[in-house]
Design an enzyme around this catalytic site. Sequence first.
Site, PDB file in Angstrom:
ATOM      1  CG  ASP A   1      -2.097  -1.111   1.221  1.00  0.00           C
ATOM      2  OD1 ASP A   1      -2.040  -1.820   0.199  1.00  0.00           O
ATOM      3  OD2 ASP A   1      -2.442  -1.173   2.136  1.00  0.00           O
TER       4      ASP A   1
ATOM      5  CG  ASP B   1     -11.342  -1.641  -0.623  1.00  0.00           C
ATOM      6  OD1 ASP B   1     -10.372  -2.506  -0.556  1.00  0.00           O
ATOM      7  OD2 ASP B   1     -11.244  -0.585  -1.576  1.00  0.00           O
TER       8      ASP B   1
HETATM    9  O1  1PR Z   1     -10.603   3.001  -5.064  1.00  0.00           O
HETATM   10  O2  1PR Z   1      -9.525   2.369  -7.440  1.00  0.00           O
HETATM   11  O3  1PR Z   1      -8.628   4.495  -6.378  1.00  0.00           O
HETATM   12  O4  1PR Z   1      -8.089   2.090  -5.466  1.00  0.00           O
HETATM   13  C1  1PR Z   1      -7.518   2.294  -4.293  1.00  0.00           C
HETATM   14  C2  1PR Z   1      -7.050   1.117  -3.859  1.00  0.00           C
HETATM   15  O5  1PR Z   1      -6.310   1.357  -2.784  1.00  0.00           O
HETATM   16  C3  1PR Z   1      -7.890  -0.212  -3.623  1.00  0.00           C
HETATM   17  O6  1PR Z   1      -7.605  -1.322  -4.099  1.00  0.00           O
HETATM   18  C4  1PR Z   1      -8.033  -0.155  -1.783  1.00  0.00           C
HETATM   19  O7  1PR Z   1      -8.116  -1.452  -1.603  1.00  0.00           O
HETATM   20  C5  1PR Z   1      -6.896   0.095  -1.652  1.00  0.00           C
HETATM   21  N1  1PR Z   1      -6.874   1.233  -0.328  1.00  0.00           N
HETATM   22  C6  1PR Z   1      -7.524   2.314  -0.016  1.00  0.00           C
HETATM   23  N2  1PR Z   1      -7.379   2.845   1.205  1.00  0.00           N
HETATM   24  C7  1PR Z   1      -6.627   1.906   1.763  1.00  0.00           C
HETATM   25  C8  1PR Z   1      -6.184   1.950   3.073  1.00  0.00           C
HETATM   26  O8  1PR Z   1      -5.407   0.989   3.733  1.00  0.00           O
HETATM   27  N3  1PR Z   1      -6.355   3.014   3.945  1.00  0.00           N
HETATM   28  N4  1PR Z   1      -5.755  -0.209   1.227  1.00  0.00           N
HETATM   29  C9  1PR Z   1      -6.304   0.978   0.987  1.00  0.00           C
HETATM   30  C10 1PR Z   1      -6.068  -1.399   0.990  1.00  0.00           C
HETATM   31  C11 1PR Z   1      -5.848  -3.551   1.771  1.00  0.00           C
HETATM   32  C12 1PR Z   1      -4.911  -4.740   1.214  1.00  0.00           C
HETATM   33  C13 1PR Z   1      -3.848  -5.038   2.257  1.00  0.00           C
HETATM   34  C14 1PR Z   1      -4.415  -6.247   2.835  1.00  0.00           C
HETATM   35  C15 1PR Z   1      -3.452  -7.079   3.525  1.00  0.00           C
HETATM   36  N5  1PR Z   1      -5.102  -2.229   1.556  1.00  0.00           N
HETATM   37  O9  1PR Z   1      -4.427  -4.458   0.070  1.00  0.00           O
HETATM   38  O10 1PR Z   1      -2.760  -5.090   1.597  1.00  0.00           O
HETATM   39  O11 1PR Z   1      -5.465  -6.080   3.621  1.00  0.00           O
HETATM   40  O12 1PR Z   1      -3.094  -6.468   4.628  1.00  0.00           O
HETATM   41  P1  1PR Z   1      -2.793  -7.578   5.899  1.00  0.00           P
HETATM   42  O13 1PR Z   1      -1.987  -8.719   5.461  1.00  0.00           O
HETATM   43  O14 1PR Z   1      -1.694  -6.763   6.583  1.00  0.00           O
HETATM   44  O15 1PR Z   1      -3.809  -7.583   6.524  1.00  0.00           O
HETATM   45  P2  1PR Z   1      -9.269   2.987  -6.018  1.00  0.00           P
END
Ligand code: 1PR
Length: 523
Positions: free
Chosen positions: A224, A379
Amino acid sequence: MITLLDYGAGNVRSVINAVESLGETIRIASSGEDILAAERLIFPGVGAFGNMMRILNEKGFAAPLKAYLAADRPFLGICLGLQALFDGSAEAPGVTGLGFLPGTVKRFETDLSVPHIGWNGLNARKPSRILNGLSGREKVYFVHSYHVATDDASAVLTTTDYGNPFVSAVQKGNVIATQFHPEKSGETGLRILENFIRPDVAPYLPIGMSGTTRLAKRIIACLDVRSNDQGELVVTKGDQYDVREDGEVRNLGNPAALAGRYYRDGADEITFLNITGFRDFPLEDMPMIEVLKQTSRHVFVPLTIGGGIRDYTDKNGRRYTALEVAAEYFRSGADKVSIGSDAVYIVEEYLRTGRRTGESTIEAIARVYGNQAVVISVDPRRVYVASPGDTPHPVIETDFSGPNGEGYCWYQCTVKGGREGRDVDAVTLARVCETLGAGEILLNCIDRDGTNAGFDIELINAVKGAVTIPVIASSGAGCVAHFHEVFTRTQVESALAAGIFHREEVPIGELKRYLSGKVEIRL
Ligand code: 1PR
């Protein structure tokens, strides 16, 4: 000097990077004369068959290419570059291929997920220079929904099993083509490319290349990425999507450096999510493009990038389409793009009107780059209900009851990084996105993200059971046993984690050693 035929669709950057990493110089063929003058020609086809043949014809490449092949000059086709050699494809009825080999391209007919995505083995039928030095037990990276069917058994170099055996490489004289991507197949792929490039490599039949091949479960490292308060682009990681600790954005390292470490550790794929893409515009956020360019120079496994893939109007009033944003990512080294928020809006529109427009981001990118290039990042968050009649959404009966003892829940999709819940559930979203042409689902879970509590098996089974495309399980991995659990209690093809890799709690190599012998894995 290697000549590369770039017809303008898909990720040729990876092939260029892989060849250059072997110390060779690449020249891009920009005319028919360049093709005819090539000493060694690489044709990396990415995207859709019809689009590829249309551009080859329009640019005047088809006739010189046929002449080059007919003269038995050194040629390496990759993926669509293999399919192009045949008469035609079910992907584009009525469109004529190069017709160098007899046969057609047809869609996989199997109960397994299509596209066939991931690392699978090779079963060699005859010796070849490109197999020189391989043990035969290696796996290589595939991503395709179509495969060739040919009566010319003498041209078949390798087969691979996916439901049934299919042709995974062909060779006739100096013309070689692979359905898999050597440029994305780590050290094995680089060896195959080197074997093609170097003169005087002897034909070789690896002893281990026999028997049934098996698709490996993929381990994906996710980064991320966002700018911190000092303006540096950093890898961060949230707890249930909250990436700040004591008011500061957590900084877990440099994106390109971390991706390099995961590649060396044996990650099967790497995903970058630009998590503020919903409010920033990726084409203004050039550091992210730069991260991708740097990473693809030394990381030879598939790269997915997500965040901000949507239509956009900049401050000068210039309109950019999501396809243009995606194109920039592909040119910079991405193999797949992942769409988050925009997918939710598209599905809402589809459910409202009951029809596809053909114009949505999902459809537009899939049409040019192929379904396999479009990943949907979901999400979802649990919404508990006391009984199924309390919501119009499909519910599951859960073993983890809600705060008031509710025994049911549905999974609400969110947009803008989990900040806003929408009236669509994850199962419906996945199903509609598949209908619109998505090739894979990246299934996050806000409730589990960063908790180390394990994957949400109930969510994963609900979504996986609703689609035929591959699903990546994500969120909650806390130890090696969680990966074993997700691969044995669900049918997912791959599992993704972030925190445990960044914090070095579970190195990828150690995870793979643990899984080896329990599930099929690429070591
Ligand atoms: O909406 O098309 O602009 O895409 C934004 C992207 O960013 C989406 O794929 C969304 O999942 C991601 N995103 C947005 N905000 C966050 C955040 O964390 N605040 N991250 C975010 C999403 C989730 C996973 C993470 C797993 C594994 N991250 O990808 O890596 O949950 O984590 P873990 O193993 O530590 O539990 P758009």
